[in-house]
Write an enzyme that holds these catalytic residues in place. Sequence first.
Site, PDB file in Angstrom:
ATOM      1  N   ASP A  97      37.947  29.924  46.734  1.00 41.64           N
ATOM      2  CA  ASP A  97      37.694  30.293  48.123  1.00 41.64           C
ATOM      3  C   ASP A  97      36.314  30.947  48.237  1.00 41.64           C
ATOM      4  OD1 ASP A  97      38.898  30.678  50.869  1.00 41.64           O
ATOM      5  OD2 ASP A  97      38.454  32.763  50.380  1.00 41.64           O
ATOM      6  N   GLU A 119      37.002  25.679  27.896  1.00 37.78           N
ATOM      7  CA  GLU A 119      37.820  26.050  26.742  1.00 37.78           C
ATOM      8  C   GLU A 119      39.140  25.279  26.724  1.00 37.78           C
ATOM      9  OE1 GLU A 119      38.446  30.234  27.015  1.00 37.78           O
ATOM     10  OE2 GLU A 119      36.303  30.721  27.029  1.00 37.78           O
TER      11      GLU A 119
END
Length: 527
Positions: A202, A258
Site C-alpha cells: 500500500d 531469499e
Amino acid sequence: MEQKTEWWRGATIYQIYPRSFMDSNGDGIGDIPGITSRLETIADLGVDAIWLSPIFTSPMADMGYDVADYRDIDPTFGTLADFDAMVAKAHSLGLKVLIDQVISHSSNQHPFFIESKSSRDNPKADWYVWADPRPDGSAPNNWQAIFGGIAWEWEPRRKQYYFHNFLKEQPDLNFHNPEVQDYVLDVLRFWLDRGVDGFRLDTVNFYFHDRMLRDDAADFRPEARDAWKPYDMQYHLFSKNQPENLVFLQKMRAVLDEYDDRTLVGEVGESHHATQMMGEYTSENRLHMAYSFEMLKFDFTAEHFRKQIEEFFATAPDGWPCWAFSNHDVVRQVTRWMPHAKDQDSIAKLAGALLLSLQGSICLYQGEEAGQTETELSYDELTDPQGIMFWPEDKGRDGCRTPMVWDGNAPNGGFTSGTPWLPVKEPQLARSMESQRTDNSVRALYQQMLKLRSGEQAMLTGDTQFSELPEPLLAFTRGGEIYCAFNLSDTPQQFAAPECTALVSQDVQQAGSTLKLGPNGFFIGRI
C-alpha cells in the site's frame, strides 16, 4: 530448491475485499473462512492468484488500513489458523496468495506508537515522524492529509506534532530509522514463512519523508485549483516520493529473493508523472510490478489507454506494470464508463476484454466479473471517513465496497445470514454470481478471455504495437500474433484491419480486411 519462475509476469490477480466477500458466521462482516469457502469459484474463473486487502489486527478507523498488529489476524476476520487453512486451500487449487502490507503508517493503537508518544526518550521515541512546532505553535510545515486538514497532530506529552499522511489515527512510521526498516523486513519474512506468495504494498511511494520538512509546493494545474480536497492543491515534492524510497525497495526485494517464486507489487499513489514513477520503481531489483491508478479514472479514450502503455514501457523497458480498471477505492468501472455504453453488459464485457488484453499483469476487483455496479448510498449509510469528510462532493469509497452478491434471490444476496455491514441494494442483487451461469454472461466472457490469455504467450508477455486509428477506436497487436480492436463508444465503427481468425468478439462483422464493430464491440483474433 525449486527453480525460480516469473509466474507473476502477465498473471491475473483477483482482488478480494475481505469485509465484503463472504460472511461465514452471520455477524454481517466477511471473513477468512468465508473466503476459503468460495475459492473454487475464483479458481474456476481462471485467474492465477488472489490478493487480500488488509486482514490484520486493527481498530478499523480506515477499515484495516490502520494496523495495530502486523503479525496477527483481526478477530473480525478469523485466526492465524484460519489464514493458514485458506492459503493451503488456495495452493491446492493452483492459486497464489498475495496479502496487503500497509507499512507506511500504523494505527495509533499500535503498541509502538503508544510507547513512542509517551515521551521523547523511550525506546520507540524515533519510530514515528515527530517534529517541534513553529515558534508560533503552529504545525512544522504545510503538508496536507489526504483525508482532509493539516497532516500534523499535536501530542501534549511530547510537546510535539506527529505526521500522518492519512487519518490522525494513522501516524506515519519513520523509515529514516534503521530499526523501523529492519522491523518491516522481519514482518515480510513472518508472512513469507507462512507461505504467502507475495505482497501488495500500500502507498509504496509514501515510506520516506523529507528530513528537512520543507514545505510542499502549490500545484498550479487548473484541476488542482478546482480541487475540493486541499491535498490535491499541492505538488508533493517533500512529503513523499523521496529518493531513499528506492534504496529501501531494493532491501525489500532482497528479502523476497531469499524465497522461491515470490513477488512484490507496489501501489504508486501519485498524480504527477505516475507512469514514469512506476517504471522507476520496477527497475534495478526493486518491485517486480507497480500497480497503477492511471486506468482507475473516468477517462475512456483510446488516447488515454495507449498513453499509459507506451509511456510505461518507454520509461522502463525492463520494468513491469500491473493494470486495473477497478478496486476498493474507486467507482466501479461499469458505472464510471456508462456514458460510453450501449448497455451495462456490453460495457462490462468490453472493459473485461480490454483489460485482459493489455501488456502487463492484471488485477480484477471482486464483482467485476458479474458486471457489478456502484451502490448509491445515503449519508447515514456511510462508514468511509473520506465520504463522511467530503460529502457530497465526494461520496467516499463505500459504494464499491458493498457485499458480493452470490444469489440475488437469497437474503442479503447470499453474503450473510445477519445484517450486512453495508447494505445490499436492488441494482446489485440484479447482478448476482448465480445469474452469471449462462454462456453469454459477463462472467463467461471473463472466463473466455482468461483462458485465451493464459494459453497464449503473446498475450502474457508479448510487446504491444498500436494501430493508427481515430477515436473512439483502440487497436493493437500483442507479440505480433494477436490482434485486438475495441470500439470505445456506443455508435458503430468500421475500419481496415489485418485478416485474422476470430478468437473472442462482441458485436462484430468481419469481411476480409474490414471490421465493423457495433456499439462497445470488440474483436480479438489470430493474425
